[in-house]
Design a protein around this motif. Structure first.
Motif, PDB file in Angstrom:
ATOM      1  N   ASP A  39      -5.657  10.431 -27.347  1.00  0.00           N
ATOM      2  CA  ASP A  39      -7.116  10.422 -27.315  1.00  0.00           C
ATOM      3  C   ASP A  39      -7.678  10.642 -25.914  1.00  0.00           C
ATOM      4  N   GLN A  40      -6.821  10.980 -24.961  1.00  0.00           N
ATOM      5  CA  GLN A  40      -7.271  11.289 -23.606  1.00  0.00           C
ATOM      6  C   GLN A  40      -6.328  12.307 -22.993  1.00  0.00           C
ATOM      7  N   LYS A  41      -6.777  12.965 -21.932  1.00  0.00           N
ATOM      8  CA  LYS A  41      -5.961  13.985 -21.281  1.00  0.00           C
ATOM      9  C   LYS A  41      -5.008  13.350 -20.275  1.00  0.00           C
ATOM     10  N   ALA A  42      -3.867  14.001 -20.092  1.00  0.00           N
ATOM     11  CA  ALA A  42      -2.945  13.597 -19.037  1.00  0.00           C
ATOM     12  C   ALA A  42      -3.465  14.128 -17.706  1.00  0.00           C
ATOM     13  N   ILE A  43      -3.315  13.333 -16.659  1.00  0.00           N
ATOM     14  CA  ILE A  43      -3.767  13.735 -15.333  1.00  0.00           C
ATOM     15  C   ILE A  43      -2.625  13.586 -14.331  1.00  0.00           C
ATOM     16  N   ALA A  44      -2.780  14.170 -13.159  1.00  0.00           N
ATOM     17  CA  ALA A  44      -1.746  14.101 -12.129  1.00  0.00           C
ATOM     18  C   ALA A  44      -1.594  12.670 -11.615  1.00  0.00           C
ATOM     19  N   ALA A  45      -0.402  12.346 -11.158  1.00  0.00           N
ATOM     20  CA  ALA A  45      -0.113  10.999 -10.657  1.00  0.00           C
ATOM     21  C   ALA A  45      -1.049  10.623  -9.515  1.00  0.00           C
ATOM     22  N   GLU A  46      -1.300  11.548  -8.588  1.00  0.00           N
ATOM     23  CA  GLU A  46      -2.163  11.227  -7.458  1.00  0.00           C
ATOM     24  C   GLU A  46      -3.599  10.959  -7.919  1.00  0.00           C
ATOM     25  N   ALA A  47      -4.054  11.640  -8.969  1.00  0.00           N
ATOM     26  CA  ALA A  47      -5.395  11.402  -9.494  1.00  0.00           C
ATOM     27  C   ALA A  47      -5.482  10.040 -10.182  1.00  0.00           C
ATOM     28  N   MET A  48      -4.395   9.644 -10.833  1.00  0.00           N
ATOM     29  CA  MET A  48      -4.379   8.353 -11.517  1.00  0.00           C
ATOM     30  C   MET A  48      -4.539   7.205 -10.527  1.00  0.00           C
ATOM     31  N   LEU A  49      -3.977   7.350  -9.322  1.00  0.00           N
ATOM     32  CA  LEU A  49      -4.047   6.275  -8.327  1.00  0.00           C
ATOM     33  C   LEU A  49      -5.151   6.487  -7.294  1.00  0.00           C
ATOM     34  N   ALA A  50      -5.960   7.524  -7.467  1.00  0.00           N
ATOM     35  CA  ALA A  50      -6.986   7.843  -6.471  1.00  0.00           C
ATOM     36  C   ALA A  50      -7.981   6.694  -6.277  1.00  0.00           C
ATOM     37  N   LYS A  51      -8.321   6.012  -7.357  1.00  0.00           N
ATOM     38  CA  LYS A  51      -9.295   4.925  -7.279  1.00  0.00           C
ATOM     39  C   LYS A  51      -8.642   3.553  -7.370  1.00  0.00           C
ATOM     40  N   ALA A  52      -7.337   3.496  -7.209  1.00  0.00           N
ATOM     41  CA  ALA A  52      -6.622   2.223  -7.297  1.00  0.00           C
ATOM     42  C   ALA A  52      -6.839   1.400  -6.029  1.00  0.00           C
ATOM     43  N   SER A  53      -6.483   0.134  -6.117  1.00  0.00           N
ATOM     44  CA  SER A  53      -6.592  -0.764  -4.967  1.00  0.00           C
ATOM     45  C   SER A  53      -5.297  -0.692  -4.163  1.00  0.00           C
ATOM     46  N   TRP A  54      -5.401  -0.254  -2.906  1.00  0.00           N
ATOM     47  CA  TRP A  54      -4.226  -0.087  -2.047  1.00  0.00           C
ATOM     48  C   TRP A  54      -4.068  -1.290  -1.134  1.00  0.00           C
ATOM     49  N   HIS A  55      -2.828  -1.736  -0.964  1.00  0.00           N
ATOM     50  CA  HIS A  55      -2.548  -2.916  -0.152  1.00  0.00           C
ATOM     51  C   HIS A  55      -1.447  -2.597   0.860  1.00  0.00           C
ATOM     52  N   ARG A  56      -1.624  -3.100   2.086  1.00  0.00           N
ATOM     53  CA  ARG A  56      -0.613  -2.904   3.114  1.00  0.00           C
ATOM     54  C   ARG A  56       0.519  -3.914   2.902  1.00  0.00           C
ATOM     55  N   ILE A  57       1.742  -3.421   2.799  1.00  0.00           N
ATOM     56  CA  ILE A  57       2.894  -4.266   2.497  1.00  0.00           C
ATOM     57  C   ILE A  57       3.997  -4.010   3.514  1.00  0.00           C
ATOM     58  N   THR A  58       4.608  -5.088   3.986  1.00  0.00           N
ATOM     59  CA  THR A  58       5.789  -5.005   4.846  1.00  0.00           C
ATOM     60  C   THR A  58       7.005  -5.359   4.004  1.00  0.00           C
ATOM     61  N   TRP A  59       7.963  -4.454   3.893  1.00  0.00           N
ATOM     62  CA  TRP A  59       9.109  -4.721   3.021  1.00  0.00           C
ATOM     63  C   TRP A  59      10.337  -5.211   3.776  1.00  0.00           C
ATOM     64  N   ARG A  60      10.458  -4.897   5.078  1.00  0.00           N
ATOM     65  CA  ARG A  60      11.560  -5.443   5.871  1.00  0.00           C
ATOM     66  C   ARG A  60      11.311  -5.116   7.336  1.00  0.00           C
ATOM     67  N   ARG A  61      12.155  -5.684   8.202  1.00  0.00           N
ATOM     68  CA  ARG A  61      12.082  -5.403   9.629  1.00  0.00           C
ATOM     69  C   ARG A  61      13.156  -4.382   9.988  1.00  0.00           C
ATOM     70  N   GLY A  62      12.762  -3.337  10.693  1.00  0.00           N
ATOM     71  CA  GLY A  62      13.699  -2.328  11.140  1.00  0.00           C
ATOM     72  C   GLY A  62      14.025  -2.498  12.610  1.00  0.00           C
ATOM     73  N   THR A  63      14.755  -1.557  13.164  1.00  0.00           N
ATOM     74  CA  THR A  63      15.126  -1.629  14.581  1.00  0.00           C
ATOM     75  C   THR A  63      13.919  -1.462  15.494  1.00  0.00           C
ATOM     76  N   LYS A  64      12.842  -0.870  14.977  1.00  0.00           N
ATOM     77  CA  LYS A  64      11.630  -0.651  15.771  1.00  0.00           C
ATOM     78  C   LYS A  64      10.485  -1.558  15.343  1.00  0.00           C
TER      79      LYS A  64
END
Length: 207
Positions: A39-64
């Motif tokens: 009942d709806q059209k398929a859209i591109a992945a980037e369009a699906m997340l265009a209006k999503a809530s983005w959060h800054r995440i730290t997943w681990r510590r690297g050498t830098k």
């Protein structure tokens, strides 16, 4: 096999919202069609997340320093079901299984997109951490080839290849065990040395 997975996809990969429903198509002169359509059209992945809530995440510590980026996620159904004709266009696909669509915005400006079949209640930080664990696998694969000869097999049988890979993995695990043991032993030794030095210093002052 019931395995959990995460895979990178192109930004133009078509997806449906998770609430998509299959409904009867409009009646045409050719008679009713038996195949249900979304009942709806398929859209591109980037369009699906265009209006999503983005959060800054730290997943681990690297050498830098800390490794971080912005992530967003949404539950979707990938357009990888049976091929049908939709809205007068051929080569369209019905909704497949429900999965996570995860987007990553790196500090360099690069954008990446992933799909994962992790459970619906998985937290965004856990999604990001598990997706970025790919680096560890790549490092292990590189060391297996460069240090232990994983890519030196010249046989022609699956059994021979399997045994060769198994032996290199056993050797890698043994070496990794020694590395971790040496690393933890070094820390303990340095702590003991520091404690001994402090004790000797206090004794000297007391004397």
């Amino acid at each position: 096999l019931g395995l959990l997975w995460a895979v990178g996809i192109p930004r133009i990969q078509k997806v449906y919202a998770s609430k998509v429903k299959l409904v009867p198509p409009p009646v045409t002169r050719g008679g009713p069609r038996k195949t249900l359509i979304p009942d709806q059209k398929a859209i591109a992945a980037e369009a699906m997340l265009a209006k999503a809530s983005w959060h800054r995440i730290t997943w681990r510590r690297g050498t830098k320093g800390p490794m971080r980026a912005k992530f967003a996620a949404a539950r979707v159904r990938v357009a990888d079901g049976p091929e049908v004709r939709l809205q007068g266009r051929t080569g369209q696909h019905l909704p497949g299984d429900e999965v996570w669509l995860v987007g990553e915005h790196r500090t360099s400006g690069e954008r990446k997109y992933y799909l994962s079949n992790l459970p619906p209640d998985t937290a965004l930080k856990q999604l990001a951490s598990l997706i970025k664990a790919r680096w560890v696998c790549e490092q292990a694969h590189q060391q297996l080839k460069e240090e232990l000869g994983l890519d030196h097999f010249e046989g022609r049988s699956w059994r021979g290849l399997h045994r060769h890979a198994l032996m290199t993995l056993i050797a890698y695990l043994f070496l990794q065990h020694l590395r971790l043991q040496a690393a933890s032993g070094g820390k303990k030794k340095s702590r003991r040395a520091t404690a001994t030095t402090d004790t000797a210093s206090r004794s000297a002052h007391a004397a």
